[in-house]
Design a protein around this motif. Structure first.
Motif, short mmCIF file in Angstrom:
data_model
loop_
_atom_site.label_atom_id
_atom_site.label_comp_id
_atom_site.label_asym_id
_atom_site.label_seq_id
_atom_site.Cartn_x
_atom_site.Cartn_y
_atom_site.Cartn_z
N ARG A 46 13.37 -3.48 -9.48
CA ARG A 46 13.40 -3.36 -8.02
C ARG A 46 12.13 -3.98 -7.42
O ARG A 46 11.02 -3.62 -7.80
N ILE A 47 12.35 -4.90 -6.49
CA ILE A 47 11.26 -5.58 -5.79
C ILE A 47 11.43 -5.35 -4.30
O ILE A 47 12.47 -5.69 -3.72
N VAL A 48 10.44 -4.77 -3.66
CA VAL A 48 10.47 -4.65 -2.20
C VAL A 48 9.81 -5.89 -1.61
O VAL A 48 8.68 -6.25 -1.96
N HIS A 49 10.55 -6.55 -0.73
CA HIS A 49 10.07 -7.77 -0.09
C HIS A 49 9.81 -7.49 1.39
O HIS A 49 10.73 -7.12 2.13
N LEU A 50 8.57 -7.68 1.81
CA LEU A 50 8.15 -7.51 3.20
C LEU A 50 7.52 -8.83 3.65
O LEU A 50 7.02 -9.60 2.85
N SER A 51 7.51 -9.05 4.96
CA SER A 51 6.92 -10.30 5.45
C SER A 51 6.59 -10.20 6.93
O SER A 51 7.11 -9.35 7.65
N ASP A 52 5.70 -11.09 7.37
CA ASP A 52 5.44 -11.34 8.80
C ASP A 52 5.12 -10.07 9.57
O ASP A 52 5.83 -9.71 10.51
N PHE A 53 4.01 -9.43 9.21
CA PHE A 53 3.59 -8.22 9.92
C PHE A 53 3.10 -8.57 11.34
O PHE A 53 3.37 -7.82 12.28
N HIS A 54 2.31 -9.63 11.45
CA HIS A 54 1.73 -10.04 12.74
C HIS A 54 1.02 -8.87 13.43
O HIS A 54 1.14 -8.67 14.65
N LEU A 55 0.27 -8.13 12.66
CA LEU A 55 -0.47 -7.00 13.23
C LEU A 55 -1.55 -7.51 14.20
O LEU A 55 -2.19 -8.52 13.96
N GLY A 56 -1.71 -6.80 15.27
CA GLY A 56 -2.67 -7.17 16.30
C GLY A 56 -2.01 -7.74 17.54
O GLY A 56 -2.61 -7.75 18.61
N PHE A 57 -0.77 -8.20 17.40
CA PHE A 57 -0.02 -8.66 18.56
C PHE A 57 0.67 -7.44 19.18
O PHE A 57 1.37 -6.71 18.49
N PRO A 58 0.46 -7.18 20.47
CA PRO A 58 1.02 -5.98 21.09
C PRO A 58 2.54 -6.03 21.13
O PRO A 58 3.13 -6.78 21.90
N SER A 59 3.16 -5.24 20.29
CA SER A 59 4.61 -5.27 20.15
C SER A 59 5.06 -4.03 19.41
O SER A 59 4.29 -3.43 18.63
N ARG A 60 6.33 -3.64 19.59
CA ARG A 60 6.90 -2.56 18.79
C ARG A 60 7.09 -2.99 17.33
O ARG A 60 7.47 -2.20 16.49
N GLY A 61 6.79 -4.26 17.06
CA GLY A 61 6.80 -4.72 15.68
C GLY A 61 5.86 -3.93 14.80
O GLY A 61 6.13 -3.74 13.62
N GLU A 62 4.77 -3.43 15.38
CA GLU A 62 3.86 -2.61 14.56
C GLU A 62 4.54 -1.34 14.10
O GLU A 62 4.31 -0.87 12.98
N HIS A 63 5.38 -0.75 14.95
CA HIS A 63 6.16 0.42 14.53
C HIS A 63 7.06 0.05 13.36
O HIS A 63 7.19 0.82 12.39
N ALA A 64 7.68 -1.13 13.42
CA ALA A 64 8.54 -1.57 12.33
C ALA A 64 7.74 -1.73 11.04
O ALA A 64 8.20 -1.35 9.95
N VAL A 65 6.55 -2.30 11.15
CA VAL A 65 5.70 -2.48 9.97
C VAL A 65 5.32 -1.13 9.37
O VAL A 65 5.42 -0.92 8.15
N GLN A 66 4.91 -0.22 10.22
CA GLN A 66 4.49 1.11 9.73
C GLN A 66 5.63 1.79 8.99
O GLN A 66 5.45 2.31 7.88
#
Length: 278
Positions: A46-66
């Motif tokens: 099993r390999i978990v693949h994550l990508s493109d965090f772009h932390l620091g850009f104000p977005s709900r994307g940080e919630h997705a990363v967390q």
């Protein structure tokens, strides 16, 4: 005239609200990946693949990363791979380090945004080369033993890739039982000699980030000419998995391009892969 303008304003506000919501609406997906010649001992790896965090850009994307990183930690995979664009601004480095502490022993390559090579006016150079127990690979390779077999992980430096000087096949160990390539850019698959790598992991396109669906496909506004948007592709250079990524760039929205964390379960060649999504 006022009514049409008011209606357009309402539609615009609704679209912005949806785009902001979708940017944090992360999909947690488990996907079986048939690999030709996979040793029996590595079936079920099993390999978990994550990508493109772009932390620091104000977005709900940080919630997705967390959420994605905590999910990855809870899955306790055999390997965690992160394929670039970790930071959009240096101020988010402490957050990145805290998150990576949850997935010790992971392997990372950097992306073009980490070095500030982007048209995004909000992105600042934020490359990090030392991340504690996380191994950052820049035209380098590491070999580890998993389930009694030798697994090699090779990582591409985004700078050499963009300069056209990257040659990851020269790092491949022919004696490894499984060879995995990490590269931020999915088009690397077309530059690889056949049979050198078994699995190639990439990101970069965010699944299009801003898309309009049509028929069985979708128009990607951010990368309209992108060949490998997201998911699995089988090419002579190997089996490619492109992550839709987790963060956002330019605008804090996603449309028909949900962020995703993917657990890849390797299996021997067989029928169509099973796909579990949440």
């Amino acid at each position: 005239m006022k009514r049409p303008l008011g209606a357009l304003g309402t539609v615009g506000l609704a679209a912005a609200a949806w785009g902001q919501f979708e940017a944090g609406w992360v999909r947690l997906r488990t996907l079986e990946v048939p690999l030709p010649g996979l040793p029996a001992e590595l079936s079920g790896l099993r390999i978990v693949h994550l990508s493109d965090f772009h932390l620091g850009f104000p977005s709900r994307g940080e919630h997705a990363v967390q959420r994605a990183v905590r999910w990855a930690a809870a899955r306790e995979p055999d390997l965690t791979a992160i394929t670039g664009d970790l930071l959009s601004r240096p101020s988010a480095e402490p957050t990145l380090r805290t998150l990576l502490d949850l997935v010790p022993g992971s392997f990372v390559v950097l992306g073009n945004h980490d070095y500030g090579s982007s048209r995004d006016p909000f992105s600042k150079p934020s490359a990090v080369t030392e991340l504690g127990s996380t191994t950052v690979l820049a035209d380098e390779a590491r070999t580890l033993e998993l389930r009694g077999r030798r697994v090699q992980v090779v990582g591409v430096d985004p700078r050499s890739y963009q300069q056209g000087t990257s040659r990851p096949e020269r790092l491949a160990d022919p004696d490894a039982d499984l060879r995995i390539l990490l590269c931020h850019f999915p088009n690397v698959i077309g530059k690889l000699p056949a049979g050198v790598f078994d699995l190639v992991l990439a990101g970069h396109l965010h699944g299009g980030q801003i898309c309009f669906p049509y028929g069985r496909g979708k128009l990607m506004l951010s990368h309209p000419r992108g060949t490998f948007a997201e998911g699995l592709y089988r090419r002579p250079g190997g089996v490619l998995h492109v992550s839709p990524g987790l963060g956002t760039t330019f605008v804090p929205f996603r449309f028909f391009a949900r962020p995703e964390a993917t657990e890849l379960v390797l299996v021997g060649p067989g029928p169509r892969a099973r796909d579990s999504r949440k």
